[in-house]
Motif scaffolding. Structure first.
Motif, mmCIF file in Angstrom:
data_model
loop_
_atom_site.group_PDB
_atom_site.id
_atom_site.type_symbol
_atom_site.label_atom_id
_atom_site.label_comp_id
_atom_site.label_asym_id
_atom_site.label_seq_id
_atom_site.Cartn_x
_atom_site.Cartn_y
_atom_site.Cartn_z
ATOM 1 N N ALA A 55 132.342 74.383 -2.727
ATOM 2 C CA ALA A 55 133.662 75.626 -3.554
ATOM 3 C C ALA A 55 133.823 74.835 -5.166
ATOM 4 O O ALA A 55 133.536 74.939 -6.621
ATOM 5 C CB ALA A 55 134.787 75.678 -3.298
ATOM 6 N N LEU A 58 130.696 74.390 -7.324
ATOM 7 C CA LEU A 58 131.216 75.870 -8.844
ATOM 8 C C LEU A 58 131.911 75.759 -9.351
ATOM 9 O O LEU A 58 131.650 76.502 -10.350
ATOM 10 C CB LEU A 58 130.498 76.699 -7.095
ATOM 11 N N SER A 64 133.811 81.514 -10.608
ATOM 12 C CA SER A 64 135.311 80.973 -10.431
ATOM 13 C C SER A 64 134.387 81.805 -8.505
ATOM 14 O O SER A 64 133.925 82.362 -8.564
ATOM 15 C CB SER A 64 135.661 82.519 -10.482
ATOM 16 N N VAL A 65 135.239 81.382 -8.022
ATOM 17 C CA VAL A 65 134.857 80.640 -6.145
ATOM 18 C C VAL A 65 136.278 80.698 -5.630
ATOM 19 O O VAL A 65 137.090 80.239 -5.758
ATOM 20 C CB VAL A 65 134.002 79.729 -6.328
ATOM 21 N N HIS A 67 137.790 79.692 -0.859
ATOM 22 C CA HIS A 67 136.293 78.916 -0.001
ATOM 23 C C HIS A 67 137.606 79.784 1.156
ATOM 24 O O HIS A 67 139.176 79.745 1.458
ATOM 25 C CB HIS A 67 136.900 78.253 0.006
ATOM 26 N N ASN A 83 139.818 79.425 -6.728
ATOM 27 C CA ASN A 83 139.910 78.719 -8.269
ATOM 28 C C ASN A 83 140.795 76.885 -7.946
ATOM 29 O O ASN A 83 141.329 77.086 -8.676
ATOM 30 C CB ASN A 83 139.859 79.290 -9.080
ATOM 31 N N CYS A 129 136.899 86.621 -7.778
ATOM 32 C CA CYS A 129 136.105 85.603 -7.454
ATOM 33 C C CYS A 129 134.803 86.034 -7.501
ATOM 34 O O CYS A 129 133.856 87.287 -6.800
ATOM 35 C CB CYS A 129 135.821 84.484 -5.796
ATOM 36 N N GLU A 130 133.689 85.563 -7.815
ATOM 37 C CA GLU A 130 132.414 85.947 -8.508
ATOM 38 C C GLU A 130 131.529 85.386 -7.022
ATOM 39 O O GLU A 130 129.920 85.901 -6.418
ATOM 40 C CB GLU A 130 131.186 84.879 -9.457
ATOM 41 N N TYR A 131 131.574 84.069 -6.391
ATOM 42 C CA TYR A 131 131.268 83.571 -5.689
ATOM 43 C C TYR A 131 132.317 82.753 -4.467
ATOM 44 O O TYR A 131 133.339 82.965 -4.437
ATOM 45 C CB TYR A 131 129.802 82.301 -6.147
ATOM 46 N N VAL A 132 131.622 82.991 -3.123
ATOM 47 C CA VAL A 132 132.745 82.559 -1.763
ATOM 48 C C VAL A 132 131.848 82.121 -1.178
ATOM 49 O O VAL A 132 130.457 82.686 -0.321
ATOM 50 C CB VAL A 132 133.884 83.954 -0.812
#
Length: 384
Positions: A55, A58, A64-65, A67, A83, A129-132
């Protein structure tokens, strides 16, 4: 009802688990959730640290991530990280209100603590978020986190833990975890060689592509990671976790100038909280072996307790070579503690055991056993 009182009414464990409940609930609400790109983390040890490393990698890329991890030590908000920060109370309550509105009443009542909070986290992430990076709970294929489609799976070291839920053999445990793989998976260094065989077998059945860390990490990358671990005084096992996270970033396509500066650490993972006090939330044999290696025959006072359903006898015998004495931290918990059994094991092994009272400045301490043991110790330490 506000979130925390609502969750306190939820069961943490079931004698019989309804594996169809979570998928059915997701079907009812998935139209309200805009899914980020999901990286699913399964395994026995290292899930939290590996996920947090990835996380932060990234985040260092300006992405934007989020966790999602569990359990927490001090406050529920620790489970939902966005973030670089744990979620704030207002955002959490807003997500709870939204979930109460979109979730059918029967699921509001029947979802477990972890199932409900998994949906809660995904609502937060869908807005932010774009990724998780999504950490599984106890299992894999039947875990609440596995209802969401993923772009990548990460498999951290698999060993014995939660046998009452997952099975009594590495074959059973590895199978349920590895069955969560879909398209692509990064396989961390494994301590049980047989895990590699099951990974290959299941990947073939699912037409999934496997990436083995030892095969895709370049020499200069290994050296860079080793230097980071050394410079930041991290325990050796964190090198494996960081290698896995780094390789995952490469597979995701972020292999140009991956920045591993300032990656941060999860609380409670072989963490120094005072010059002579180390805490670790590990609660299985693999974690105990890591502590023995970390202390390298240095004698410590072990502040310890365990639930009865853990392999506390084997864990204690692994730790005894580095133990000066055991200091028993008394607990009150719905799951029965193994206090009397621990006393007997220590006496039979001629290891001194006393009640924990306080920290002496001239002695070294390891606080070990579970999240709840570390939580109780840390709350007492903060109140001093």
């Amino acid at each position: 009802m506000r979130l925390i009182p609502f969750l306190e009414q939820k069961p943490l464990y079931y004698d019989v688990i309804d594996y169809s409940r979570m998928p059915k609930a997701y079907e009812c609400i998935k139209q309200y959730i805009k899914l980020p790109k999901i990286i699913h983390v399964v395994g026995t040890n290292g899930k939290g640290s590996t996920g947090r490393f990835l996380a932060n990698i990234l985040l260092n890329k300006g992405i934007s991530v989020g966790h999602y991890t569990s359990p927490h030590i001090f406050k529920f908000n620790e489970r939902i990280w966005v973030n670089g920060k744990n979620i704030d109370d207002k955002t959490l309550e807003d997500a709870h209100i939204k979930l109460q509105k979109i979730l059918p009443e029967n699921f509001i009542e029947t979802l477990s603590y972890f199932e409900y909070t998994t949906f809660l986290a995904m609502l937060v992430f869908s807005d932010e978020c774009e990724y998780v990076v999504l950490e599984a709970g106890l299992g894999g294929e039947h875990d609440a986190t596995n209802v969401f489609p993923k772009i990548l799976s990460i498999v951290t070291p698999i060993g014995y833990d939660h046998q009452s839920f997952l099975g009594n053999s590495i074959e059973e445990i590895a199978t349920t975890k590895l069955n969560s793989i879909t398209k692509e998976a990064v396989i961390s260094r494994q301590y049980e060689e047989i895990v590699y065989d099951y990974a290959k077998k299941i990947a073939t059945e699912k037409s999934a592509k496997l990436y083995f860390v030892e095969n895709i990490l370049l020499e200069y990358e290994s050296e860079m990671i080793a230097t980071y671990v050394k410079d930041n005084n991290l325990p050796g096992f964190q090198k494996i976790n960081l290698q896995t996270a780094y390789c995952a970033a490469k597979i995701l396509g972020f292999d140009d100038n991956i920045d591993i500066a300032n990656l941060g650490m999860m609380e409670g993972r072989c963490q120094k909280v005072a010059k002579n006090v180390t805490i670790d939330v590990g609660h299985n044999k693999m974690a105990a072996l890591a502590m023995v290696k970390y202390f390298n025959n240095k004698k410590v006072n072990l502040v310890y307790n365990s639930f009865k359903d853990k392999e506390f006898k084997d864990i204690l015998h692994i730790l005894f070579p580095i133990v000066k004495r055991v200091e028993l931290l008394y607990m009150e918990n719905p799951r029965k503690m193994a206090t009397e059994e621990i006393i007997k094991i220590c006496k039979d092994a001629n290891v001194d055991i006393t009640d924990f009272k306080n920290i002496k400045d001239d002695e070294e301490y390891l606080v070990f056993g579970s999240f709840v043991v570390v939580e109780k110790f840390m709350k007492g330490l903060r109140e001093r």
